[in-house]
Design a protein around this motif. Structure first.
Motif, PDB file in Angstrom:
ATOM      1  N   GLU A   1      -4.061 -67.776 -66.682  1.00 20.75           N
ATOM      2  CA  GLU A   1      -4.642 -67.979 -65.349  1.00 20.75           C
ATOM      3  C   GLU A   1      -6.112 -68.285 -65.577  1.00 20.75           C
ATOM      4  O   GLU A   1      -6.846 -67.444 -66.079  1.00 20.75           O
ATOM      5  CB  GLU A   1      -4.495 -66.709 -64.507  1.00 20.75           C
TER       6      GLU A   1
ATOM      7  N   HIS B   1      -6.757 -64.689 -67.673  1.00 21.67           N
ATOM      8  CA  HIS B   1      -5.692 -63.738 -67.969  1.00 21.67           C
ATOM      9  C   HIS B   1      -4.636 -64.419 -68.821  1.00 21.67           C
ATOM     10  O   HIS B   1      -4.161 -65.498 -68.483  1.00 21.67           O
ATOM     11  CB  HIS B   1      -5.051 -63.239 -66.670  1.00 21.67           C
TER      12      HIS B   1
ATOM     13  N   ARG C   1       0.156 -51.994 -59.482  1.00 17.68           N
ATOM     14  CA  ARG C   1      -0.753 -52.817 -60.269  1.00 17.68           C
ATOM     15  C   ARG C   1      -2.055 -52.093 -60.507  1.00 17.68           C
ATOM     16  O   ARG C   1      -2.466 -51.264 -59.735  1.00 17.68           O
ATOM     17  CB  ARG C   1      -1.042 -54.111 -59.518  1.00 17.68           C
TER      18      ARG C   1
ATOM     19  N   ASN D   1      -1.024 -63.994 -69.826  1.00 16.72           N
ATOM     20  CA  ASN D   1       0.254 -63.310 -69.626  1.00 16.72           C
ATOM     21  C   ASN D   1       1.133 -63.624 -70.824  1.00 16.72           C
ATOM     22  O   ASN D   1       1.398 -64.790 -71.114  1.00 16.72           O
ATOM     23  CB  ASN D   1       0.923 -63.793 -68.343  1.00 16.72           C
TER      24      ASN D   1
ATOM     25  N   GLU E   1      -0.277 -58.467 -69.530  1.00 12.89           N
ATOM     26  CA  GLU E   1      -1.326 -59.361 -69.085  1.00 12.89           C
ATOM     27  C   GLU E   1      -2.619 -58.962 -69.792  1.00 12.89           C
ATOM     28  O   GLU E   1      -3.203 -57.924 -69.485  1.00 12.89           O
ATOM     29  CB  GLU E   1      -1.455 -59.223 -67.559  1.00 12.89           C
TER      30      GLU E   1
HETATM   31 MG    MG Z   1      -2.417 -62.139 -63.007  1.00  6.91          MG
END
Ligand code: MG
Ligand code: ADP
Length: 731
Positions: free
Chosen positions: A214, A341, A456, A343, A470
């Motif tokens: 991301e 990020h 989260r 992942n 992540e």
């Molecule tokens: Mg994310």
């Protein structure tokens, strides 16, 4: 008078969006500029196609006949696409990519040219690359480096050029790039994971590591950017008082995207899709002018190539829309910085997602096996993982009151945490866990799991998010490979150790799953320190992490030392085939590059800050101060002394204030220049970087403080540099 600033600001606010429309449906555009398998099938013979496929899937080497046939097919396609040039495209140890273009044209001996391309040109080239960072490898060993084709990432066309993804290595075999060790780490983790998968699924032949990045970024108007020498030369603002309004209303995240920005995003997506990059998500980020783009995850090597291609596209396309894209980790003080990020997960060729819970107890034992092994790997190499994302730019995010802290820990969420606790404490092979409704299950080994995706934690640098981890500490400008190759290597090493330990228990007569549970239980206990579900920003966690023995170093030059720890050298040398993923020589060379890059970045920032302070800020402040002094004198001319004095009180205060700040700036700039001179005399690259970190860098904030104070008092019309309130709000 800064009429230039106002003209530029006005022009920026008046700019209209450049409208963009996709010429075709996404499905028709997608990968139109990529020599992917579909194109290979069309342009290559069946025999050649099969051989290339084998090379992509299994790393089989290609004979020269096949290479020639591929080159011919690739050329034919490229010419049909209007390409006139080709280039080997590689990732040197800088933040970007490198390419050197050659035309397909070759003299035909009769005064004309023919389009020529061969297997030799496709598979190997020797770029005149002596100016790429190499940490002394090339001078010590062999003067030349070469690029070699990576068939696992397809060739693509940008403008008129066929780009062939390649690794970049020295003639003595040391890697000079990010891709070569990344590829080795990918095959190392595949091999190790297959071994562990076979306890559960003997049919697995390959394990993929997946990456879905991301990418966060800022956009600023090009005109404003051009009038900020600090942005232009360092990618970040070295001064600028906070705007009265920035992100405190939290109205930017997921808010409506400004029209001009929307058109940029559309354009980026269209061009990305043509290059086969599965761009999927676009949205505003937390800070004003901050945005994010993310694709669907792919195999790690390809996904990383796609990230580098996307960053290059962003830089170009932004300019088409009158913007500059800022990929720096911290372009603006006082508002969020940008990360990337990563992942990450593992999955098999048979379609099993190894980081996702399954439906049966057996599948969930496999799931827990992989989760615990990842945790253990991250625990063992937490300092190294942090080193992998350490840079001058990312240092502004790490440990600087912003996600994530300069401590690597892993968030697992309530359910997995409870499961690990019950596993750790269970004596038998029977495990009790709570299901989502709080219903107590007492089933052999591990029952069905429902991962709650709302569970989260935004402060964790390495969070489990349902079917993947992540890694959030990665910097927005970084090459993802740096972090991914450490993660893959660490997990590979750990899975190998795990398998040895399980096999030893089986050899002693323990049942397979009982043996696995036994080792898992031990590992959960051993790597407890890395598991942290609390608030990563808190001071308590910093103290606790230190007590637990996690790496808490915050100085980038010292973080990088982690690469040369015996445990790191062992990790890289023992995984990834004959010579390992990297040898100690390569690691040393790379560290030299890192220290040198750090020093250069701080050095450039120091120069720019010093120059701007002396030839922008002080002259303007002095001029404004003179106008106030002039006013004080004139008041005396027209009013009686006592009245004039009382009328001048405020101006006198400002006059004094300005003098205080000017003196402080001058004094600190002199000190900074002196500190640089001392640091520059240091021969040792590491020591020099440490000196820049310890003595030059700390001056930045002090100088900036006084400049930002002046920005508040000096007449706005005189101020030459666009202010935050202008830079940060695209209309
Ligand atoms: Mg994310
Ligand atoms: P967010 O974390 O912002 O909610 P998304 O759910 O959109 O983000 O996903 C972020 C990235 O994670 C995307 O690139 C997505 O494809 C990727 N991703 C999803 N599942 C996996 C997986 N199993 N392995 C690796 N990446 C994944």
């Amino acid at each position: 008078m800064s009429s230039l600033r106002f003209r530029v600001v006005e022009a920026a606010f008046e700019k209209k969006a450049v409208e963009v429309q996709a010429p075709q449906k996404t499905s028709e555009l997608f990968a139109s500029k990529v020599f992917n398998r579909a194109k290979m099938f069309k342009y290559l013979s069946v025999k050649t196609f099969k051989k290339v496929e084998d090379s992509i899937e299994n790393g089989a080497s290609l004979d020269s006949e096949t290479a020639n046939a591929v080159a011919e097919g690739m050329k034919q396609w490229a010419l049909e696409m209007g390409a006139t040039h080709y280039t080997h495209w590689f990732h040197p140890l800088t933040e970007g990519t490198a390419e050197k273009h050659d035309a397909f044209a070759d003299p035909d001996g009769r005064g004309g040219v023919i389009e020529k391309f061969s297997g030799k040109l496709l598979t190997q080239q020797e770029p005149d690359a002596s100016s790429f960072p190499n940490g002394g490898i090339r001078s010590t060993f062999e003067a030349r480096g070469y690029t070699a084709w990576d068939p696992s990432s397809p060739a693509f066309i940008v403008n008129d050029t066929l780009c062939i993804p390649t690794v970049f290595i020295s003639y003595t075999g040391e890697s000079l790039d990010y891709k070569a060790p990344l590829l080795k780490s990918i095959s190392a983790v595949s091999k190790a994971a297959i071994g562990v998968c076979h306890y559960f699924n003997p049919e697995v032949k390959k394990v993929y590591s997946y990456l879905g990045w991301e990418q966060e970024y800022f956009l600023v108007d090009e005109g404003l950017y051009a009038t900020r020498p600090d942005l232009l030369l360092t990618g970040r603002t070295l001064m600028g008082h906070e705007s009265s309004k920035n992100q405190q209303l939290e109205d930017h995240y997921f808010g409506a995207i400004p029209l001009r920005v929307m058109e940029f995003m559309k354009d980026l997506e269209i061009e990305g899709w043509k290059l086969g990059i599965p761009l999927k998500t676009r949205h505003n980020e937390v800070a004003p002018n901050q945005f994010e783009v993310a694709p669907v995850y792919e195999e790690c090597n390809l996904s990383n190539d796609h990230n580098l291609m996307t960053m290059a596209l962003m830089r170009n396309i932004a300019r088409k829309h009158g913007f500059r894209v800022l990929l720096h980790e911290k372009p603006f003080k006082g508002i969020n910085g940008s990360g990337k990020h990563n992942n990450w997960s593992l999955g098999t060729d048979t379609g099993i997602a190894l980081m996702a819970p399954g439906k049966t107890p057996e599948e969930n034992l496999r799931f827990i096996t992989f989760i615990v092994n990842v945790l253990k790997a991250v625990f063992r190499h937490n300092a190294l993982l942090k080193a992998s994302i350490a840079s001058a730019g990312n240092a502004h995010r790490l440990g600087a009151n912003e996600a994530p802290p300069a401590i690597i820990s892993s968030f697992l969420g309530k359910q997995i945490s409870e499961l690990l606790n019950s596993l750790e404490n269970s004596e038998t092979d029977k495990i009790i866990i709570q299901d989502k409704q709080g219903f107590s299950l007492n089933i052999d080994r591990i029952p069905e799991l429902f991962i709650d995706n709302t569970d989260r934690n935004r402060t964790s640098p390495f969070a489990f998010t349902g079917n993947r981890f992540e890694f959030r500490a990665v910097g927005s400008e970084a090459n993802c490979a740096a972090g991914m190759l450490v993660l893959n290597a660490a997990v590979a090493e750990q899975l190998n150790i795990f398998k040895e330990e399980v096999d030893a228990r089986i050899a002693k007569g323990k049942e397979k799953y009982a043996a696995i549970l036994d080792v898992i239980r031990k590992d959960i206990k051993e790597c407890k320190a890395i598991h942290f579900d609390g608030n990563g920003y808190s001071e308590e966690w910093k103290a606790e992490a230190k007590r637990l023995g996690l790496d808490c170093e915050t100085s980038v030059p010292l973080m990088i030392d982690a690469y040369l720890r015996p445990s790191s050298i062992k990790l890289f040398e023992s995984t990834g085939g004959d010579k390992g993923i990297m040898t100690s020589i390569e690691l040393k060379a790379r560290n030299e590059v890192k220290w040198e890059t750090y020093t250069k970045k701080i050095q450039i920032e120091a120069r720019v800050l010093g120059d701007l302070a002396m030839n922008h800020i002080i002259p303007i402040a002095t001029r404004y101060q003179s106008s106030l002094i002039d006013n004080v004198y004139k008041l005396r001319d027209i009013f009686p002394a006592e009245k004039a004095a009382s009328m001048s009180v405020h101006n006198l205060e400002i006059i004094e204030d300005i003098s205080t700040h000017i003196s402080a700036i001058k004094e600190k700039v002199d000190e900074m220049v002196e500190a640089r001179k001392v640091a520059n005399k240091i021969e040792d690259i590491r020591e020099k970087a440490i000196a820049y970190h310890d003595t030059v860098f700390p001056m930045f904030d002090i100088i900036r403080y006084h400049i930002d104070k002046l920005e508040l008092v000096v007449d706005d019309e005189m101020w030459t540099l666009p202010k935050y309130r202008e830079l940060l709000f695209i209309r």
